[in-house]
Design a protein around this motif. Sequence first.
Motif, PDB file in Angstrom:
ATOM      1  N   VAL A  11      22.496  37.648  82.282  1.00  0.00           N
ATOM      2  CA  VAL A  11      23.736  38.075  82.944  1.00  0.00           C
ATOM      3  C   VAL A  11      23.475  38.320  84.426  1.00  0.00           C
ATOM      4  O   VAL A  11      22.537  39.022  84.796  1.00  0.00           O
ATOM      5  N   LEU A  12      24.326  37.705  85.275  1.00  0.00           N
ATOM      6  CA  LEU A  12      24.153  37.821  86.717  1.00  0.00           C
ATOM      7  C   LEU A  12      25.184  38.757  87.337  1.00  0.00           C
ATOM      8  O   LEU A  12      24.870  39.562  88.200  1.00  0.00           O
ATOM      9  N   PHE A  13      26.428  38.587  86.886  1.00  0.00           N
ATOM     10  CA  PHE A  13      27.534  39.367  87.438  1.00  0.00           C
ATOM     11  C   PHE A  13      28.418  39.874  86.309  1.00  0.00           C
ATOM     12  O   PHE A  13      28.457  39.277  85.228  1.00  0.00           O
ATOM     13  N   VAL A  14      29.138  40.942  86.601  1.00  0.00           N
ATOM     14  CA  VAL A  14      30.236  41.345  85.720  1.00  0.00           C
ATOM     15  C   VAL A  14      31.508  41.373  86.563  1.00  0.00           C
ATOM     16  O   VAL A  14      31.537  41.971  87.647  1.00  0.00           O
ATOM     17  N   ILE A  15      32.507  40.692  86.069  1.00  0.00           N
ATOM     18  CA  ILE A  15      33.808  40.625  86.746  1.00  0.00           C
ATOM     19  C   ILE A  15      34.815  41.393  85.891  1.00  0.00           C
ATOM     20  O   ILE A  15      34.834  41.245  84.669  1.00  0.00           O
ATOM     21  N   GLU A  16      35.604  42.195  86.533  1.00  0.00           N
ATOM     22  CA  GLU A  16      36.611  42.951  85.782  1.00  0.00           C
ATOM     23  C   GLU A  16      38.005  42.465  86.179  1.00  0.00           C
ATOM     24  O   GLU A  16      38.296  42.290  87.361  1.00  0.00           O
ATOM     25  N   THR A  17      38.820  42.238  85.159  1.00  0.00           N
ATOM     26  CA  THR A  17      40.213  41.825  85.430  1.00  0.00           C
ATOM     27  C   THR A  17      41.131  43.003  85.156  1.00  0.00           C
ATOM     28  O   THR A  17      40.762  43.943  84.445  1.00  0.00           O
ATOM     29  N   VAL A  31      22.774  34.214 106.279  1.00  0.00           N
ATOM     30  CA  VAL A  31      24.208  34.268 106.005  1.00  0.00           C
ATOM     31  C   VAL A  31      24.516  35.428 105.048  1.00  0.00           C
ATOM     32  O   VAL A  31      23.661  35.833 104.256  1.00  0.00           O
ATOM     33  N   ALA A  32      25.721  35.942 105.131  1.00  0.00           N
ATOM     34  CA  ALA A  32      26.118  37.041 104.245  1.00  0.00           C
ATOM     35  C   ALA A  32      26.211  36.561 102.792  1.00  0.00           C
ATOM     36  O   ALA A  32      26.463  35.386 102.542  1.00  0.00           O
ATOM     37  N   PRO A  33      25.996  37.470 101.837  1.00  0.00           N
ATOM     38  CA  PRO A  33      26.124  37.087 100.430  1.00  0.00           C
ATOM     39  C   PRO A  33      27.535  36.571 100.115  1.00  0.00           C
ATOM     40  O   PRO A  33      28.491  36.941 100.787  1.00  0.00           O
ATOM     41  N   TYR A  34      27.621  35.737  99.105  1.00  0.00           N
ATOM     42  CA  TYR A  34      28.925  35.209  98.695  1.00  0.00           C
ATOM     43  C   TYR A  34      29.877  36.346  98.328  1.00  0.00           C
ATOM     44  O   TYR A  34      31.039  36.347  98.704  1.00  0.00           O
ATOM     45  N   VAL A  35      29.360  37.312  97.542  1.00  0.00           N
ATOM     46  CA  VAL A  35      30.203  38.429  97.111  1.00  0.00           C
ATOM     47  C   VAL A  35      29.408  39.733  97.133  1.00  0.00           C
ATOM     48  O   VAL A  35      28.179  39.724  97.099  1.00  0.00           O
ATOM     49  N   GLU A  36      30.132  40.824  97.200  1.00  0.00           N
ATOM     50  CA  GLU A  36      29.540  42.153  97.067  1.00  0.00           C
ATOM     51  C   GLU A  36      30.289  42.867  95.938  1.00  0.00           C
ATOM     52  O   GLU A  36      31.321  42.378  95.471  1.00  0.00           O
ATOM     53  N   ILE A  37      29.783  44.025  95.545  1.00  0.00           N
ATOM     54  CA  ILE A  37      30.524  44.807  94.560  1.00  0.00           C
ATOM     55  C   ILE A  37      31.864  45.187  95.176  1.00  0.00           C
ATOM     56  O   ILE A  37      31.915  45.619  96.327  1.00  0.00           O
ATOM     57  N   GLY A  38      32.914  44.955  94.422  1.00  0.00           N
ATOM     58  CA  GLY A  38      34.246  45.255  94.927  1.00  0.00           C
ATOM     59  C   GLY A  38      34.988  44.033  95.443  1.00  0.00           C
ATOM     60  O   GLY A  38      36.201  44.086  95.647  1.00  0.00           O
ATOM     61  N   THR A  39      34.257  42.917  95.666  1.00  0.00           N
ATOM     62  CA  THR A  39      34.933  41.709  96.162  1.00  0.00           C
ATOM     63  C   THR A  39      35.925  41.193  95.120  1.00  0.00           C
ATOM     64  O   THR A  39      35.605  41.093  93.941  1.00  0.00           O
ATOM     65  N   GLU A  40      37.135  40.911  95.586  1.00  0.00           N
ATOM     66  CA  GLU A  40      38.126  40.274  94.715  1.00  0.00           C
ATOM     67  C   GLU A  40      37.814  38.783  94.683  1.00  0.00           C
ATOM     68  O   GLU A  40      37.661  38.155  95.734  1.00  0.00           O
ATOM     69  N   VAL A  41      37.710  38.221  93.496  1.00  0.00           N
ATOM     70  CA  VAL A  41      37.384  36.793  93.392  1.00  0.00           C
ATOM     71  C   VAL A  41      38.435  36.059  92.576  1.00  0.00           C
ATOM     72  O   VAL A  41      39.092  36.643  91.708  1.00  0.00           O
ATOM     73  N   LYS A  42      38.538  34.766  92.868  1.00  0.00           N
ATOM     74  CA  LYS A  42      39.440  33.900  92.100  1.00  0.00           C
ATOM     75  C   LYS A  42      38.628  33.136  91.074  1.00  0.00           C
ATOM     76  O   LYS A  42      37.403  33.020  91.195  1.00  0.00           O
ATOM     77  N   SER A  81      39.721  35.267  87.437  1.00  0.00           N
ATOM     78  CA  SER A  81      40.060  36.010  88.647  1.00  0.00           C
ATOM     79  C   SER A  81      39.885  37.494  88.356  1.00  0.00           C
ATOM     80  O   SER A  81      40.174  37.953  87.248  1.00  0.00           O
ATOM     81  N   GLY A  82      39.403  38.221  89.355  1.00  0.00           N
ATOM     82  CA  GLY A  82      39.188  39.648  89.138  1.00  0.00           C
ATOM     83  C   GLY A  82      38.371  40.239  90.268  1.00  0.00           C
ATOM     84  O   GLY A  82      38.380  39.738  91.388  1.00  0.00           O
ATOM     85  N   ARG A  83      37.630  41.280  89.927  1.00  0.00           N
ATOM     86  CA  ARG A  83      36.869  41.997  90.935  1.00  0.00           C
ATOM     87  C   ARG A  83      35.414  42.098  90.478  1.00  0.00           C
ATOM     88  O   ARG A  83      35.139  42.346  89.294  1.00  0.00           O
ATOM     89  N   VAL A  84      34.488  41.896  91.408  1.00  0.00           N
ATOM     90  CA  VAL A  84      33.066  42.006  91.072  1.00  0.00           C
ATOM     91  C   VAL A  84      32.746  43.489  90.877  1.00  0.00           C
ATOM     92  O   VAL A  84      32.914  44.278  91.799  1.00  0.00           O
ATOM     93  N   VAL A  85      32.313  43.861  89.672  1.00  0.00           N
ATOM     94  CA  VAL A  85      31.986  45.268  89.442  1.00  0.00           C
ATOM     95  C   VAL A  85      30.485  45.502  89.278  1.00  0.00           C
ATOM     96  O   VAL A  85      30.007  46.611  89.471  1.00  0.00           O
ATOM     97  N   GLU A  86      29.766  44.437  88.918  1.00  0.00           N
ATOM     98  CA  GLU A  86      28.310  44.595  88.835  1.00  0.00           C
ATOM     99  C   GLU A  86      27.623  43.333  89.331  1.00  0.00           C
ATOM    100  O   GLU A  86      28.048  42.217  89.027  1.00  0.00           O
TER     101      GLU A  86
END
Lengths: 458, 86
Positions: free
Chosen positions: B79-85, B27-38, B60-65
């Motif tokens: 740290v697993l992800f960085v989300i930018e708002t 299955v595809a990953p839940y998110v990629e870099i650039g994915t907008e998330v809630k 809510s924001g965008r996956v940047v790392e």
Amino acid sequence: MPKFKKILIANRGEIALRIVRACKELGIHAVAAYSEADAESMAVKLADESVCIGEAVSSKSYLNIDNILQAAKTTGAEAIHPGYGYLAEKEAFARACQSEGVVFIGPTPENLSLAGDKIAGKQKMIEAGVPVIPSSSGGVESLDDAWSIAEEIGYPVMIKSSAGGGGRGIRICNDEEMLAEEFPIARMEAGAAFGNNEVYIEKFIENPRHIEFQILADKHGNIIHLFERECSIQRRFQKLIEEAPSPRLDEELRQKMGKAAVRAAKAISYFNAGTVEFLLDEQGDFYFIEINSRIQVEHPITEMITGVDLVKEQIRLAAGEPLGYDSSDLSIQGWAIECRINAEDPERNFLPSPGTITEYHAPGGYGVRLDTHLHQGYELPIYYDSLIAKLISYDATREGAISIMKRALGEYRMRPLKTTIPLYLRVMDDPDFRSGSFDTGYITRFVPDEDEDEDDED
Amino acid sequence: MTGSGGKRVEVKAPMSGVFYRRPAPEVAPYVEIGTEVKKKQVLGLLETMKVFQKIKSKISGRVVEIIVENETPVKDDEVLFVIETD
């Protein structure tokens, strides 16, 4: 006396250590097969020899049939003890052992095949006159079929995976609407978890007790039972506290259930150690659930009350020796209770609690048996399940065994891990537990059976 | 990383375990870099002692790392992800 000179132990944790100890006492050379994550484990340290069978992830080590058989060959082991879980009930593994000329210490491949196929297994039980739970006669393919079967046997019903086990994938439905909602999900789940999306429908017995009988069978057709274990204290079908004997059974019911258990084992020509599980309802009617074709986690309580070392018996029987005694030679002596100590936090919905033990103190004293691989400085691998110790108390009476358990639980220290010990301390003080009146729903009084998903603390 | 001026929020592992970016290998990953998330959207899974936990976004924001690779062991608080708002 022992036919085997060398046994490979294809498991980890407390059960690997349990088997190493049995081998040593029998004068058999014990070879611990271990994953990279378990190189420093107690089983490896105490075994006569050890061999790495692959990476930490179970699929690349403890579940890897080729690696394990290779390990048996290179070390010259004549037999493999699979413990419980992993490959213990895999027919393909038992067959692979057979074709490689290594003895599988456990049931025959045919036994494993029938025990693993709940629908075929149940048919055998019906033929043998063992009471079973009313259910669909086979797999249920469509919702319409599911509805008509549920109508016939009466709600509530359970949807279960034909290939499943260990309580996973079970869904309870109270009415038609729920059945419609859950049926397709249950099929998908069964497919994902067990590689086979066949499900069947079974009557849900309300407020039952879980009672199981220990079986031993030799290659010469002798099958006996070693009395019952009461395993009603469970959470989400996972056992937490077991005891032997059961406070619910009187001698008459024990005899009746024991005979049914032996009939069940005979019906599939069972060999070696196994367990016949029953549900017992409030009226005293009992129903066969399944045969567990392995040594059970909770086997020590049977050992305590019968004086029979079940792991040594498994090895002896696998070597082809006759049982040499029957049920009339056995009697229930005293009372034993086991608490499964899990590295889980009962305060946080039983989330696992990995970590390194910085302060360890094991309980001891009169009536205490502790089966564990833990020690000071041990780091719990993140890859394996959370059962880390089995604390067993034994005394002449149930009351005595409870007092010893309470005292021993209080002594047990393994900082900084969160464990199920505080929950068990509350159970030991509970009037209903003390009076022996409980069923499989008991533990929800202490811990709400909520969904992990329900939401997070932010 | 490109300093768009948004607030950066780290998503950390709540405990040690094996980190997964997808629910199943095919299955595809839940998110990629650039994915907008809630907020509370699932970003990945953490398997610890045979139990799976969902790793969710705190905002809510965008996956940047995406710091950790699929199927890699991680430590508590890593740290697993960085989300930018915005």
